[in-house]
Design a protein around this motif. Sequence first.
Motif, PDB file in Angstrom:
ATOM      1  N   LYS A  88       0.966  -1.172  -0.041  1.00 49.37           N
ATOM      2  CA  LYS A  88       0.243  -0.281   0.222  1.00 49.37           C
ATOM      3  C   LYS A  88       0.294   1.045  -0.137  1.00 49.37           C
ATOM      4  O   LYS A  88       1.497   1.356   0.728  1.00 49.37           O
ATOM      5  CB  LYS A  88      -1.127   0.157   1.352  1.00 49.37           C
ATOM      6  N   LEU A  89       0.057   2.509  -1.340  1.00 51.21           N
ATOM      7  CA  LEU A  89       1.530   3.457  -1.418  1.00 51.21           C
ATOM      8  C   LEU A  89       0.804   4.295   0.263  1.00 51.21           C
ATOM      9  O   LEU A  89       0.955   5.867  -0.087  1.00 51.21           O
ATOM     10  CB  LEU A  89       1.039   3.815  -2.876  1.00 51.21           C
ATOM     11  N   GLY A 131      -1.038   0.344  -9.173  1.00 51.00           N
ATOM     12  CA  GLY A 131      -2.422   0.894  -9.168  1.00 51.00           C
ATOM     13  C   GLY A 131      -2.799   1.289  -8.581  1.00 51.00           C
ATOM     14  O   GLY A 131      -2.595   0.629  -7.147  1.00 51.00           O
ATOM     15  N   GLU A 132      -4.051   1.658  -8.254  1.00 49.36           N
ATOM     16  CA  GLU A 132      -4.783   1.302  -6.738  1.00 49.36           C
ATOM     17  C   GLU A 132      -4.307   2.150  -5.558  1.00 49.36           C
ATOM     18  O   GLU A 132      -4.584   1.273  -4.742  1.00 49.36           O
ATOM     19  CB  GLU A 132      -5.898   0.687  -7.058  1.00 49.36           C
TER      20      GLU A 132
END
Length: 166
Positions: A88-89, A131-132
């Motif tokens: 997770k970013l 992404g996402e």
Amino acid sequence: MEVQKLLELRKILEEKIAKLQQELSLYTAMLEVLDKAIGEKSFTTAAAAQQTAKPEAVEEVRGRGGEVYATAEVYNNYLYIKFKEPVKLDGLFKRFFLDKFLQKYRDEDVREARQGALKQEEVLRYEVEGGEGEAVALKIYNYRTEERKREILRVLRWTLEKVYSG
């Protein structure tokens, strides 16, 4: 009679112009085909070149318990790190590893580039793939030294241990 000859001359010129326009269209189409073929044969994108390049080494980023968190392909001027699970970013990985740790190296390189000790294209940079709000891979360009590479992988291991255990 003079008008008749002028009309004939006009007709000849119109036919010649039409023929030249057809020729021009043919030559333009041929140029487009040649340009496309030249582009496909002689120009290799950076991504395609990287896909065909073989890594100099492959290292696993393992946790203390032996679990594999990521695989790092080591190339001459970049690391390609593939995460075993998406990261997770919006947490520790971004705040600490990307924004603080890698940014410290980047700032050092930018300073050296300003002083002329380093070329601008040699400054550390990275690209996150995914992404996402998740990263599945990370490319770190211009790590430059073996010591830096080891430190990057060591801090990545620590970061991923925290991310995956939390």
